[in-house]
Motif scaffolding. Structure first.
Motif, PDB file in Angstrom:
ATOM      1  N   CYS A  59      39.025  34.695  34.986  1.00 45.59           N
ATOM      2  CA  CYS A  59      39.973  34.499  36.097  1.00 45.59           C
ATOM      3  C   CYS A  59      41.089  33.539  35.717  1.00 45.59           C
ATOM      4  O   CYS A  59      42.237  33.722  36.132  1.00 45.59           O
ATOM      5  N   LEU A  60      40.774  32.526  34.917  1.00 45.29           N
ATOM      6  CA  LEU A  60      41.816  31.622  34.425  1.00 45.29           C
ATOM      7  C   LEU A  60      42.816  32.372  33.546  1.00 45.29           C
ATOM      8  O   LEU A  60      44.027  32.174  33.660  1.00 45.29           O
ATOM      9  N   ILE A  62      43.496  35.608  33.632  1.00 44.04           N
ATOM     10  CA  ILE A  62      44.268  36.509  34.487  1.00 44.04           C
ATOM     11  C   ILE A  62      45.335  35.734  35.245  1.00 44.04           C
ATOM     12  O   ILE A  62      46.498  36.145  35.313  1.00 44.04           O
ATOM     13  N   ALA A  63      44.950  34.600  35.817  1.00 46.35           N
ATOM     14  CA  ALA A  63      45.913  33.784  36.571  1.00 46.35           C
ATOM     15  C   ALA A  63      47.022  33.276  35.668  1.00 46.35           C
ATOM     16  O   ALA A  63      48.191  33.286  36.044  1.00 46.35           O
ATOM     17  N   TYR A  64      46.674  32.863  34.460  1.00 42.41           N
ATOM     18  CA  TYR A  64      47.678  32.351  33.519  1.00 42.41           C
ATOM     19  C   TYR A  64      48.609  33.467  33.055  1.00 42.41           C
ATOM     20  O   TYR A  64      49.816  33.299  32.982  1.00 42.41           O
ATOM     21  N   GLY A  65      48.049  34.616  32.759  1.00 47.98           N
ATOM     22  CA  GLY A  65      48.848  35.707  32.212  1.00 47.98           C
ATOM     23  C   GLY A  65      49.682  36.453  33.230  1.00 47.98           C
ATOM     24  O   GLY A  65      50.769  36.927  32.918  1.00 47.98           O
ATOM     25  N   LEU A  66      49.188  36.565  34.469  1.00 47.49           N
ATOM     26  CA  LEU A  66      49.878  37.401  35.444  1.00 47.49           C
ATOM     27  C   LEU A  66      50.550  36.648  36.578  1.00 47.49           C
ATOM     28  O   LEU A  66      51.476  37.167  37.193  1.00 47.49           O
ATOM     29  N   ASN A  76      44.185  26.792  41.294  1.00 47.85           N
ATOM     30  CA  ASN A  76      44.200  27.407  42.628  1.00 47.85           C
ATOM     31  C   ASN A  76      44.338  28.922  42.532  1.00 47.85           C
ATOM     32  O   ASN A  76      43.663  29.664  43.245  1.00 47.85           O
ATOM     33  N   TRP A  77      45.226  29.379  41.658  1.00 53.28           N
ATOM     34  CA  TRP A  77      45.384  30.820  41.480  1.00 53.28           C
ATOM     35  C   TRP A  77      44.126  31.436  40.861  1.00 53.28           C
ATOM     36  O   TRP A  77      43.741  32.548  41.220  1.00 53.28           O
ATOM     37  N   ALA A  78      43.505  30.724  39.931  1.00 48.49           N
ATOM     38  CA  ALA A  78      42.275  31.227  39.327  1.00 48.49           C
ATOM     39  C   ALA A  78      41.178  31.368  40.380  1.00 48.49           C
ATOM     40  O   ALA A  78      40.402  32.330  40.364  1.00 48.49           O
ATOM     41  N   LEU A  79      41.095  30.406  41.302  1.00 49.93           N
ATOM     42  CA  LEU A  79      40.112  30.500  42.387  1.00 49.93           C
ATOM     43  C   LEU A  79      40.397  31.716  43.268  1.00 49.93           C
ATOM     44  O   LEU A  79      39.476  32.430  43.661  1.00 49.93           O
ATOM     45  N   ALA A  80      41.670  31.954  43.566  1.00 46.23           N
ATOM     46  CA  ALA A  80      42.030  33.124  44.371  1.00 46.23           C
ATOM     47  C   ALA A  80      41.647  34.421  43.657  1.00 46.23           C
ATOM     48  O   ALA A  80      41.086  35.342  44.267  1.00 46.23           O
ATOM     49  N   PHE A  82      39.312  34.694  41.404  1.00 46.31           N
ATOM     50  CA  PHE A  82      37.849  34.727  41.384  1.00 46.31           C
ATOM     51  C   PHE A  82      37.290  35.266  42.699  1.00 46.31           C
ATOM     52  O   PHE A  82      36.374  36.091  42.704  1.00 46.31           O
ATOM     53  N   VAL A  83      37.824  34.797  43.819  1.00 45.06           N
ATOM     54  CA  VAL A  83      37.344  35.253  45.130  1.00 45.06           C
ATOM     55  C   VAL A  83      37.553  36.762  45.292  1.00 45.06           C
ATOM     56  O   VAL A  83      36.643  37.481  45.713  1.00 45.06           O
ATOM     57  N   VAL A  84      38.724  37.240  44.934  1.00 42.05           N
ATOM     58  CA  VAL A  84      39.004  38.673  45.048  1.00 42.05           C
ATOM     59  C   VAL A  84      38.100  39.460  44.103  1.00 42.05           C
ATOM     60  O   VAL A  84      37.470  40.458  44.496  1.00 42.05           O
ATOM     61  N   MET A  85      38.014  39.018  42.853  1.00 41.31           N
ATOM     62  CA  MET A  85      37.210  39.731  41.865  1.00 41.31           C
ATOM     63  C   MET A  85      35.726  39.749  42.245  1.00 41.31           C
ATOM     64  O   MET A  85      35.083  40.799  42.223  1.00 41.31           O
ATOM     65  N   ALA A  86      35.174  38.608  42.636  1.00 39.30           N
ATOM     66  CA  ALA A  86      33.755  38.536  42.986  1.00 39.30           C
ATOM     67  C   ALA A  86      33.446  39.344  44.237  1.00 39.30           C
ATOM     68  O   ALA A  86      32.425  40.037  44.304  1.00 39.30           O
ATOM     69  N   THR A  87      34.333  39.289  45.215  1.00 45.10           N
ATOM     70  CA  THR A  87      34.112  40.062  46.443  1.00 45.10           C
ATOM     71  C   THR A  87      34.086  41.553  46.141  1.00 45.10           C
ATOM     72  O   THR A  87      33.187  42.269  46.587  1.00 45.10           O
ATOM     73  N   LEU A  88      35.069  42.022  45.392  1.00 46.35           N
ATOM     74  CA  LEU A  88      35.149  43.450  45.105  1.00 46.35           C
ATOM     75  C   LEU A  88      34.028  43.936  44.192  1.00 46.35           C
ATOM     76  O   LEU A  88      33.428  44.986  44.438  1.00 46.35           O
TER      77      LEU A  88
END
Length: 154
Positions: A59-60, A62-66, A76-80, A82-88
Motif C-alpha cells: 500500500c505504501l 501504491i500510494a507513493y507511485g500513484l 495517510n494515503w497508504a492507510l486509505a 490499505f482500507v480499500v484494498m483490505a475491504t475489497l
C-alpha cells in the motif's frame, strides 16, 4: 501455592499460573471447533504480522507511485489504500495479497466466507490499530471478534 509461585506468577502471566494449578485451556481454536494443526487451524501470530507488513508495504508503494510523493501525507494515503484494498479483497476473496502469500484466509467463525458488511467492519477496526493489539485466548484480535471472523491456515 508457596511464596515463590506467587511472586513468580506475574512473570509467566495468568495463563501459565492457571495451567500450573491444573486448569486446561486447550489449544487455540478449540472453542471454535477448529483443528489444532494444519489447514483450517488458527493462523499463527508471526504469519499474521508478516502478512500485514507485506500488505502495508504494498500500500505504501501504491500510494507513493500513484497518489503522493510527499512524505508528510504518504502514510495517510497508504492507510486509505490499505482500507480499500483490505475491504475489497477480504470481502470478496477472503484474503489480502499478504495473506495469500503466506497461505492464510479470513473466514467466519460459523464456517464459510465472511460477509461483505462484516469485512467492512473488520477492516475499519483494523485501521484503528488498537483492536488488533488486544486478543483472546483463541488468538483472535478484537477486530476479528467483533466481526465474527477468524484467520486460519489454508
Amino acid at each position: 501455592m508457596d511464596n515463590r509461585q506467587v511472586l513468580g506468577s506475574w512473570l509467566s502471566g495468568p495463563r501459565a499460573t492457571a495451567e500450573s494449578m491444573g486448569i486446561d485451556f486447550g489449544y487455540r481454536g478449540q472453542r471454535l471447533g477448529l483443528p489444532e494443526e494444519g489447514p483450517g487451524s488458527v493462523a499463527p501470530l508471526a504469519k499474521r504480522v508478516v502478512a500485514i507488513l507485506v500488505d502495508w508495504a504494498m500500500c505504501l508503494l501504491i500510494a507513493y507511485g500513484l497518489i503522493s510523493r510527499e512524505p508528510a501525507t504518504l502514510s495517510n494515503w497508504a492507510l486509505a489504500v490499505f482500507v480499500v484494498m483490505a475491504t475489497l479483497t477480504v470481502g470478496t476473496l477472503g484474503m489480502t495479497p499478504g495473506k495469500r502469500l503466506l497461505r492464510l484466509r479470513v473466514v467466519s467463525v460459523h464456517g464459510g466466507r465472511l460477509t461483505f458488511p462484516r469485512a467492512v467492519l473488520r477492516t475499519f477496526l483494523l485501521a484503528l490499530a488498537i483492536p488488533p493489539l488486544v486478543w483472546d485466548r483463541d488468538g483472535r484480535g478484537l477486530h476479528d471478534r467483533f466481526s465474527g471472523a477468524v484467520q486460519v491456515r489454508v
